[in-house]
Design a protein around this motif. Structure first.
Motif, PDB file in Angstrom:
ATOM      1  N   ALA A 179     -15.775  -2.598  10.666  1.00 34.27           N
ATOM      2  CA  ALA A 179     -15.608  -4.007  10.998  1.00 34.27           C
ATOM      3  C   ALA A 179     -14.162  -4.388  11.256  1.00 34.27           C
ATOM      4  O   ALA A 179     -13.890  -5.177  12.138  1.00 34.27           O
ATOM      5  CB  ALA A 179     -16.156  -4.872   9.865  1.00 34.27           C
ATOM      6  N   MET A 180     -13.231  -3.860  10.490  1.00 37.77           N
ATOM      7  CA  MET A 180     -11.858  -4.306  10.605  1.00 37.77           C
ATOM      8  C   MET A 180     -10.923  -3.317   9.930  1.00 37.77           C
ATOM      9  O   MET A 180     -11.353  -2.414   9.211  1.00 37.77           O
ATOM     10  CB  MET A 180     -11.691  -5.672   9.948  1.00 37.77           C
ATOM     11  N   LYS A 181      -9.663  -3.485  10.186  1.00 39.03           N
ATOM     12  CA  LYS A 181      -8.633  -2.671   9.560  1.00 39.03           C
ATOM     13  C   LYS A 181      -7.826  -3.540   8.591  1.00 39.03           C
ATOM     14  O   LYS A 181      -7.756  -4.749   8.741  1.00 39.03           O
ATOM     15  CB  LYS A 181      -7.705  -2.076  10.622  1.00 39.03           C
ATOM     16  N   VAL A 182      -7.215  -2.891   7.628  1.00 38.39           N
ATOM     17  CA  VAL A 182      -6.396  -3.581   6.634  1.00 38.39           C
ATOM     18  C   VAL A 182      -5.005  -2.975   6.627  1.00 38.39           C
ATOM     19  O   VAL A 182      -4.850  -1.759   6.543  1.00 38.39           O
ATOM     20  CB  VAL A 182      -7.005  -3.465   5.218  1.00 38.39           C
ATOM     21  N   GLU A 183      -3.984  -3.811   6.741  1.00 42.29           N
ATOM     22  CA  GLU A 183      -2.596  -3.405   6.545  1.00 42.29           C
ATOM     23  C   GLU A 183      -2.130  -3.954   5.208  1.00 42.29           C
ATOM     24  O   GLU A 183      -2.228  -5.164   4.979  1.00 42.29           O
ATOM     25  CB  GLU A 183      -1.684  -3.975   7.642  1.00 42.29           C
ATOM     26  N   VAL A 184      -1.657  -3.085   4.337  1.00 40.83           N
ATOM     27  CA  VAL A 184      -1.100  -3.530   3.064  1.00 40.83           C
ATOM     28  C   VAL A 184       0.389  -3.218   3.094  1.00 40.83           C
ATOM     29  O   VAL A 184       0.784  -2.054   3.141  1.00 40.83           O
ATOM     30  CB  VAL A 184      -1.772  -2.849   1.861  1.00 40.83           C
ATOM     31  N   LEU A 185       1.197  -4.258   3.085  1.00 35.79           N
ATOM     32  CA  LEU A 185       2.645  -4.132   3.211  1.00 35.79           C
ATOM     33  C   LEU A 185       3.294  -4.343   1.851  1.00 35.79           C
ATOM     34  O   LEU A 185       3.220  -5.440   1.288  1.00 35.79           O
ATOM     35  CB  LEU A 185       3.177  -5.155   4.217  1.00 35.79           C
ATOM     36  N   PHE A 186       3.909  -3.280   1.330  1.00 38.90           N
ATOM     37  CA  PHE A 186       4.538  -3.332   0.014  1.00 38.90           C
ATOM     38  C   PHE A 186       6.046  -3.467   0.177  1.00 38.90           C
ATOM     39  O   PHE A 186       6.671  -2.716   0.936  1.00 38.90           O
ATOM     40  CB  PHE A 186       4.228  -2.058  -0.783  1.00 38.90           C
ATOM     41  N   ASN A 200     -14.014   2.990  -1.822  1.00 35.75           N
ATOM     42  CA  ASN A 200     -15.067   3.503  -0.955  1.00 35.75           C
ATOM     43  C   ASN A 200     -16.447   3.047  -1.435  1.00 35.75           C
ATOM     44  O   ASN A 200     -17.330   2.742  -0.626  1.00 35.75           O
ATOM     45  CB  ASN A 200     -15.006   5.024  -0.896  1.00 35.75           C
ATOM     46  N   GLN A 201     -16.606   2.986  -2.752  1.00 30.51           N
ATOM     47  CA  GLN A 201     -17.871   2.508  -3.307  1.00 30.51           C
ATOM     48  C   GLN A 201     -18.106   1.040  -2.977  1.00 30.51           C
ATOM     49  O   GLN A 201     -19.256   0.577  -2.951  1.00 30.51           O
ATOM     50  CB  GLN A 201     -17.902   2.713  -4.826  1.00 30.51           C
ATOM     51  N   LEU A 202     -17.034   0.309  -2.745  1.00 36.62           N
ATOM     52  CA  LEU A 202     -17.135  -1.099  -2.378  1.00 36.62           C
ATOM     53  C   LEU A 202     -17.349  -1.290  -0.878  1.00 36.62           C
ATOM     54  O   LEU A 202     -17.480  -2.420  -0.411  1.00 36.62           O
ATOM     55  CB  LEU A 202     -15.860  -1.848  -2.802  1.00 36.62           C
ATOM     56  N   GLY A 203     -17.383  -0.184  -0.153  1.00 40.05           N
ATOM     57  CA  GLY A 203     -17.567  -0.270   1.291  1.00 40.05           C
ATOM     58  C   GLY A 203     -16.276  -0.277   2.073  1.00 40.05           C
ATOM     59  O   GLY A 203     -16.258  -0.617   3.262  1.00 40.05           O
ATOM     60  N   ILE A 204     -15.169   0.086   1.433  1.00 44.25           N
ATOM     61  CA  ILE A 204     -13.872   0.106   2.107  1.00 44.25           C
ATOM     62  C   ILE A 204     -13.425   1.557   2.234  1.00 44.25           C
ATOM     63  O   ILE A 204     -13.019   2.187   1.256  1.00 44.25           O
ATOM     64  CB  ILE A 204     -12.810  -0.685   1.322  1.00 44.25           C
ATOM     65  N   ALA A 205     -13.514   2.102   3.431  1.00 49.14           N
ATOM     66  CA  ALA A 205     -13.128   3.493   3.652  1.00 49.14           C
ATOM     67  C   ALA A 205     -11.610   3.643   3.621  1.00 49.14           C
ATOM     68  O   ALA A 205     -10.875   2.749   4.049  1.00 49.14           O
ATOM     69  CB  ALA A 205     -13.673   3.983   4.990  1.00 49.14           C
ATOM     70  N   GLU A 206     -11.144   4.768   3.105  1.00 53.18           N
ATOM     71  CA  GLU A 206      -9.697   5.024   3.051  1.00 53.18           C
ATOM     72  C   GLU A 206      -9.076   4.946   4.442  1.00 53.18           C
ATOM     73  O   GLU A 206      -7.943   4.475   4.608  1.00 53.18           O
ATOM     74  CB  GLU A 206      -9.436   6.397   2.425  1.00 53.18           C
ATOM     75  N   SER A 207      -9.825   5.395   5.455  1.00 45.73           N
ATOM     76  CA  SER A 207      -9.306   5.402   6.821  1.00 45.73           C
ATOM     77  C   SER A 207      -9.060   4.000   7.377  1.00 45.73           C
ATOM     78  O   SER A 207      -8.364   3.848   8.377  1.00 45.73           O
ATOM     79  CB  SER A 207     -10.276   6.147   7.741  1.00 45.73           C
ATOM     80  N   SER A 208      -9.646   2.988   6.736  1.00 45.95           N
ATOM     81  CA  SER A 208      -9.470   1.608   7.227  1.00 45.95           C
ATOM     82  C   SER A 208      -8.232   0.937   6.654  1.00 45.95           C
ATOM     83  O   SER A 208      -7.885  -0.167   7.059  1.00 45.95           O
ATOM     84  CB  SER A 208     -10.702   0.768   6.887  1.00 45.95           C
ATOM     85  N   ILE A 209      -7.565   1.588   5.690  1.00 49.89           N
ATOM     86  CA  ILE A 209      -6.428   0.979   4.998  1.00 49.89           C
ATOM     87  C   ILE A 209      -5.129   1.661   5.413  1.00 49.89           C
ATOM     88  O   ILE A 209      -4.984   2.884   5.277  1.00 49.89           O
ATOM     89  CB  ILE A 209      -6.586   1.071   3.472  1.00 49.89           C
ATOM     90  N   ASP A 210      -4.210   0.896   5.890  1.00 54.49           N
ATOM     91  CA  ASP A 210      -2.883   1.390   6.279  1.00 54.49           C
ATOM     92  C   ASP A 210      -1.859   0.803   5.320  1.00 54.49           C
ATOM     93  O   ASP A 210      -1.523  -0.375   5.410  1.00 54.49           O
ATOM     94  CB  ASP A 210      -2.575   0.970   7.722  1.00 54.49           C
ATOM     95  N   CYS A 211      -1.384   1.622   4.394  1.00 51.85           N
ATOM     96  CA  CYS A 211      -0.365   1.180   3.429  1.00 51.85           C
ATOM     97  C   CYS A 211       1.024   1.476   3.979  1.00 51.85           C
ATOM     98  O   CYS A 211       1.287   2.593   4.439  1.00 51.85           O
ATOM     99  CB  CYS A 211      -0.563   1.884   2.084  1.00 51.85           C
ATOM    100  N   GLN A 212       1.897   0.493   3.917  1.00 47.70           N
ATOM    101  CA  GLN A 212       3.251   0.639   4.441  1.00 47.70           C
ATOM    102  C   GLN A 212       4.269   0.130   3.421  1.00 47.70           C
ATOM    103  O   GLN A 212       4.056  -0.918   2.809  1.00 47.70           O
ATOM    104  CB  GLN A 212       3.418  -0.157   5.737  1.00 47.70           C
ATOM    105  N   ALA A 213       5.343   0.868   3.243  1.00 54.25           N
ATOM    106  CA  ALA A 213       6.448   0.439   2.383  1.00 54.25           C
ATOM    107  C   ALA A 213       7.562  -0.109   3.269  1.00 54.25           C
ATOM    108  O   ALA A 213       7.964   0.543   4.233  1.00 54.25           O
ATOM    109  CB  ALA A 213       6.949   1.599   1.545  1.00 54.25           C
TER     110      ALA A 213
END
Length: 288
Positions: A179-186, A200-213
């Motif tokens: 459905a969508m992508k997530v950017e998490v900016l730290f 992942n159990q909540l329906g959020i695949a690791e591939s959908s999350i982009d973590c950035q420092a």
């Protein structure tokens, strides 16, 4: 945001145990998280029509902390989701002509302006969460790990609330990555290790999350700047409460930082239970 009747859910959690790389750790004190999610705005901005593909949608979460350096009190971490059109690089002025137009890095703002922005960020954000990590936890795992843990928990708890409402929008959407992508900016030079198995159990695949420092990210991204305001002002509020309880220590002035006046107060009146015993000046005071 547009004017509409908003459905807002409150988020309240107390974390007493954490799973770190498969091992459960009992925390010395619970980590308290509080915040809210504006469901109306979340659905309006990230699920306009149930039949519409959301593959190009990106939800941006900014994360920042306040209080890593003080000898006293909690470190506070906050995560914030701003409206989509308000999220971006500060230099591109996405906040121009919005209620948050003066928002920049909290360290560059006066306390008066931070206090003015604090309720505005809470009101205008699509969602936010604030974590209070007490001194006992800082002493237990060290300040870096306590901060990383706070950043991780803020991200995971906020994503959990988001996923609950976005993963059920389309019957044919099996997980959030469809459905969508997530950017998490730290803010800073590293990202925390998220619990991807649980997400992942909540329906959020690791591939959908982009973590950035982002080093000095609170001066570069609006969402991190918003989180910076939430973390800084919420921590200041706890310092003023402690000052009222222990006026001799001058906490309202130094807010727990290792100033000469604070060091002298420790020598004169002793170490409080909220002092960080793993920090050298406090440890030396206890030894003497």
């Amino acid at each position: 945001m547009q004017c509409r009747e908003n459905h807002i859910i409150q988020i309240e959690r107390a974390i007493e145990q954490v799973d770190i790389k498969g091992q459960y750790i009992q925390l010395a004190k619970p980590i308290h998280l509080s915040g809210q999610l504006n469901i109306t705005e979340l659905l309006a901005q990230y699920s306009i029509h149930p039949t519409q593909s959301l593959a190009s949608s990106t939800l941006q979460i900014g994360v920042d902390e306040a209080g890593r350096g003080p000898l006293l009190g909690s470190v506070h971490v906050a995560a914030a989701i701003l409206p989509r059109t308000w999220s971006g690089l500060i230099e591109r002025q996405p906040l121009k002509d919005t209620p948050l137009s003066i928002l920049i890095d909290s360290k560059q703002l006066s306390e008066k302006k931070r206090d003015m922005l604090y309720p505005l960020v809470q009101q205008q954000a699509v969602g936010y969460i604030i974590a209070d990590i007490q001194a006992a936890v800082i002493d237990q795992v060290n300040i870096l790990q306590a901060t990383m843990l706070g950043m991780r928990l803020c991200t995971e708890v906020l994503l959990e609330a988001v996923a609950k409402h976005l993963t059920n929008i389309k019957q044919d959407v099996s997980n959030m990555s469809d459905a969508m992508k997530v950017e998490v900016l730290f803010d800073g030079n590293r990202c925390p290790d998220l619990d991807y198995a649980n997400l992942n159990q909540l329906g959020i695949a690791e591939s959908s999350i982009d973590c950035q420092a982002w080093v000095k990210g609170d001066a570069r991204h609006t969402s991190i700047a918003a989180a910076s305001i939430l973390a800084k002002v919420s921590r200041d509020k706890t310092m003023y409460a402690l000052d009222a309880e222990y006026p001799k220590y001058g906490i309202a002035n130094h807010k727990g930082y290792p100033t000469k006046a604070h060091i002298q107060a420790i020598q004169d009146y002793g170490v409080l239970s909220m002092h960080r015993r793993s920090f050298a000046p406090v440890r030396k005071a206890l030894e003497s």
